[in-house]
Design an enzyme around this catalytic site. Structure first.
Site, short mmCIF file in Angstrom:
data_model
loop_
_atom_site.label_atom_id
_atom_site.label_comp_id
_atom_site.label_asym_id
_atom_site.label_seq_id
_atom_site.Cartn_x
_atom_site.Cartn_y
_atom_site.Cartn_z
N LYS A 190 1.22 -1.15 0.09
CA LYS A 190 -0.14 0.18 -0.35
C LYS A 190 1.34 1.30 -0.05
O LYS A 190 1.23 1.64 0.73
CB LYS A 190 -0.92 0.03 1.14
N GLU A 233 9.29 1.47 11.09
CA GLU A 233 10.37 2.06 11.28
C GLU A 233 9.92 3.88 11.19
O GLU A 233 9.28 3.80 9.94
CB GLU A 233 11.29 2.16 9.82
N CYS A 251 13.76 9.81 7.13
CA CYS A 251 13.57 9.89 8.79
C CYS A 251 14.33 9.73 9.43
O CYS A 251 14.34 10.31 10.70
CB CYS A 251 13.18 8.15 8.97
N GLU A 306 10.28 16.20 15.87
CA GLU A 306 10.74 15.82 14.48
C GLU A 306 9.45 16.77 13.57
O GLU A 306 8.62 16.99 13.80
CB GLU A 306 10.16 14.27 13.73
P1 ADP Z 1 3.79 9.99 6.50
O1 ADP Z 1 4.30 11.29 7.96
O2 ADP Z 1 4.98 9.63 5.65
O3 ADP Z 1 2.73 11.02 5.25
P2 ADP Z 1 1.87 8.41 7.37
O4 ADP Z 1 2.68 7.47 8.59
O5 ADP Z 1 0.78 9.27 7.35
O6 ADP Z 1 3.50 8.94 7.07
O7 ADP Z 1 1.34 6.99 6.18
C1 ADP Z 1 2.47 6.48 6.44
C2 ADP Z 1 1.48 5.17 5.34
O8 ADP Z 1 1.38 4.59 6.13
C3 ADP Z 1 0.48 5.85 4.08
O9 ADP Z 1 1.03 4.31 3.15
C4 ADP Z 1 -0.30 6.24 4.87
O10 ADP Z 1 -1.59 5.71 3.81
C5 ADP Z 1 -0.61 4.92 5.35
N1 ADP Z 1 -1.27 5.07 6.60
C6 ADP Z 1 -1.55 6.12 7.07
N2 ADP Z 1 -3.02 5.99 8.34
C7 ADP Z 1 -2.79 4.70 8.32
C8 ADP Z 1 -3.10 3.80 9.19
N3 ADP Z 1 -5.00 4.88 10.25
N4 ADP Z 1 -4.05 1.72 8.79
C9 ADP Z 1 -3.06 1.77 8.41
N5 ADP Z 1 -1.88 2.65 6.99
C10 ADP Z 1 -2.10 4.18 7.56
#
Ligand code: ADP
Length: 479
Positions: free
Chosen positions: A173, A248, A282, A381
């Site tokens: 995903k 991570e 990161c 961060e």
């Molecule tokens: P970033 O700060 O890099 O945007 P996120 O943690 O928001 O980091 O997103 C990283 C990944 O996790 C993306 O693919 C995002 O769509 C996915 N993501 C965000 N929310 C959820 C959730 N509730 N469950 C699973 N995956 C999620």
């Protein structure tokens, strides 16, 4: 080209009647493309396809045959590196040169893990007479890979590469802002000859496709890179199904510069580690700890370097591109505004080029100092091109400040004193410590991951193969 649809069971598809997601180009804020919006139905299909692949053609392959497919994929990624770089530059906003380096690293991951596919050996264990006991490594089964938008190619290479090498079937995903290179790699995997269902990709929002995938009972391992908040949700989802999770997460990584360091050698690393990918890394070296006696000199030289930085559209290939989206832009600018309001002096600031489109998500790289170790800018961060200079007295002081955040991803140490190098390398709370260099995550071969709030589990290097497989003990009584 390719259609921005889901890749499930070797076919490109989308859920009927579901409107796609509009993705914006961070360099100008204009519509870039539409991607399919996946939810539970697509995830169910993808997990079933991956399980079928494990039960069928993919699961039948010898380890070396899996490796050969991965070598083919690696070669195709290299052949298409320019195209991949352009797609990632458009999606993420990173300067073209950085995107090209990421494409090459992605190819190297598939090559490295292709070579490792048939090289992880089990053990034989001395036991009772008349018994032979052995351990074998086996795949988990269906693995989920939730990818962020900042380094899609590299992160797919490292996690999907290790998972495929060990014989898992993957459901990926990608981040909703940056899915194009994931889909393009999927297309190349089909060309390379991977059996259908070995690699599936479902695009969509985190709260929909991501949540459906991380809580799916058919998934046997989750690999997640992203924010701490979402990492917690992923770990909880993994706990519900009692499956292993590799997280991570973020960092506030320090670079420690001692008075005896080779400053000329350090300088490019100190600057680059904080502004690479507009600071959306990161492992960004976002805290710069400098010993008292050289503080003014180092800070002056970093300030000059920041003042010379040029910020502009990804395809202009300058030092720094835009940040990913409007929300991130507001967040980073909020940090900068707060820091200024708290009285922190700006020591250096990059320039946004005059022809940068108005709608683009640009932030001028900003160097602040002197920042107190407990200031928000030294603790949280930012995920943007912002660097905080912090002064320290001696080694003990440097270590205390370096370890004094909730994070523990990477640290850099700059000193010519060999004993100090080792003392600090052992005492710093970080999954990677670089001495007289700084790798922003390091190379393909180097195990990478966090301590404390930066997560757990290791990706990259040979060590990742243990995380992406499980051990089985077989005890044979041949009396
Ligand atoms: P970033 O700060 O890099 O945007 P996120 O943690 O928001 O980091 O997103 C990283 C990944 O996790 C993306 O693919 C995002 O769509 C996915 N993501 C965000 N929310 C959820 C959730 N509730 N469950 C699973 N995956 C999620």
């Amino acid at each position: 080209m390719f259609d921005p649809l889901h890749l499930i069971d070797g076919e490109w598809c989308a859920e009927e009647g579901v409107a796609p997601i509009q993705v914006l180009n961070p360099s100008d804020g204009q519509p870039l493309l539409e991607i399919a919006r996946g939810g539970q139905a697509s995830v169910d299909k993808a997990v079933a396809a991956a399980q079928n692949a494990l039960d069928g053609d993919w699961g039948q392959l010898d380890a070396a045959e899996r490796g050969s497919l991965m070598f083919r994929l690696s070669a195709l990624v290299l052949d298409h590196a320019d195209k991949l770089a352009e797609l990632e530059a458009l999606d993420v906003g990173k300067p073209l040169k950085q995107a090209k380096a990421d494409a090459i690293a992605c190819a190297r991951y598939f090559e490295f893990y292709g070579g490792a596919a048939d090289k992880l050996h089990g053990q034989t264990i001395p036991y009772k007479n008349g018994y032979t006991v052995m351990t074998v490594r086996e795949p988990h089964g269906v693995t989920a890979h939730i990818i962020p938008w900042n380094y899609p190619m590299q992160i797919i290479g490292r996690s999907v590469g290790a998972a495929l090498a060990m014989g898992n079937a993957c459901v990926v995903k990608p981040g909703e802002d940056a899915s194009q290179t994931a889909l393009y790699i999927g297309k190349l995997a089909l060309e390379a000859g991977f059996p259908k269902g070995a690699l599936n990709i479902v695009t969509g929002f985190g709260g929909e496709a991501g949540a459906a995938l991380s809580s799916h009972p058919g998934v046997r391992h989750i690999s997640f890179t992203g924010s701490t908040e979402v990492g917690r949700l992923i770990q909880k989802a993994g706990a519900e199904n009692t499956i292993p999770v590799t997280l991570e997460l973020g960092g506030k990584s320090p670079q420690l510069v001692f008075a005896d360091a080779d400053i000329d050698a350090a300088l490019p690393f100190l600057v680059n580690a904080s502004i690479q990918n507009a600071g959306q890394t990161c492992s960004a070296g976002s805290r710069l700890l400098i010993q008292d006696s050289i503080y003014d000199e180092v800070v002056g030289r970093i300030a000059d370097a920041f003042n010379a930085l040029q910020v502009g559209p990804a395809l202009q290939d300058l030092n720094v591109g835009p940040v990913i989206n409007a929300k991130q832009c507001d967040r980073v600018k909020g940090f900068i505004a707060d820091a200024k309001a708290s009285g922190l002096p700006v020591l250096g600031e990059g320039k946004i080029v005059s022809d940068a489109p108005d709608g683009g998500f640009y932030v001028a790289p900003t160097f602040f100092g002197e920042v107190s170790p407990d200031h928000r800018l030294a603790q949280e961060e930012v995920f943007g091109p912002v660097l905080a200079a912090i002064r320290f007295k001696d080694e003990a002081d440097a270590l205390r400040i370096a370890n004094g955040t909730k994070y523990g991803l990477v640290a850099g140490v700059w000193t010519r004193d060999g004993a100090r190098q080792m003392r600090l390398a052992r005492k710093l709370e970080a999954g990677q410590v670089f001495v007289n260099n700084y790798g922003a995550g390091g190379g393909v071969e180097l195990p990478f991951g966090g301590m404390k709030g930066s997560g757990h589990g290791r990706e990259k290097g040979f060590e990742a193969l243990y995380g992406f497989s499980t051990s089985k003990t077989i005890a044979v009584n041949h009396n």
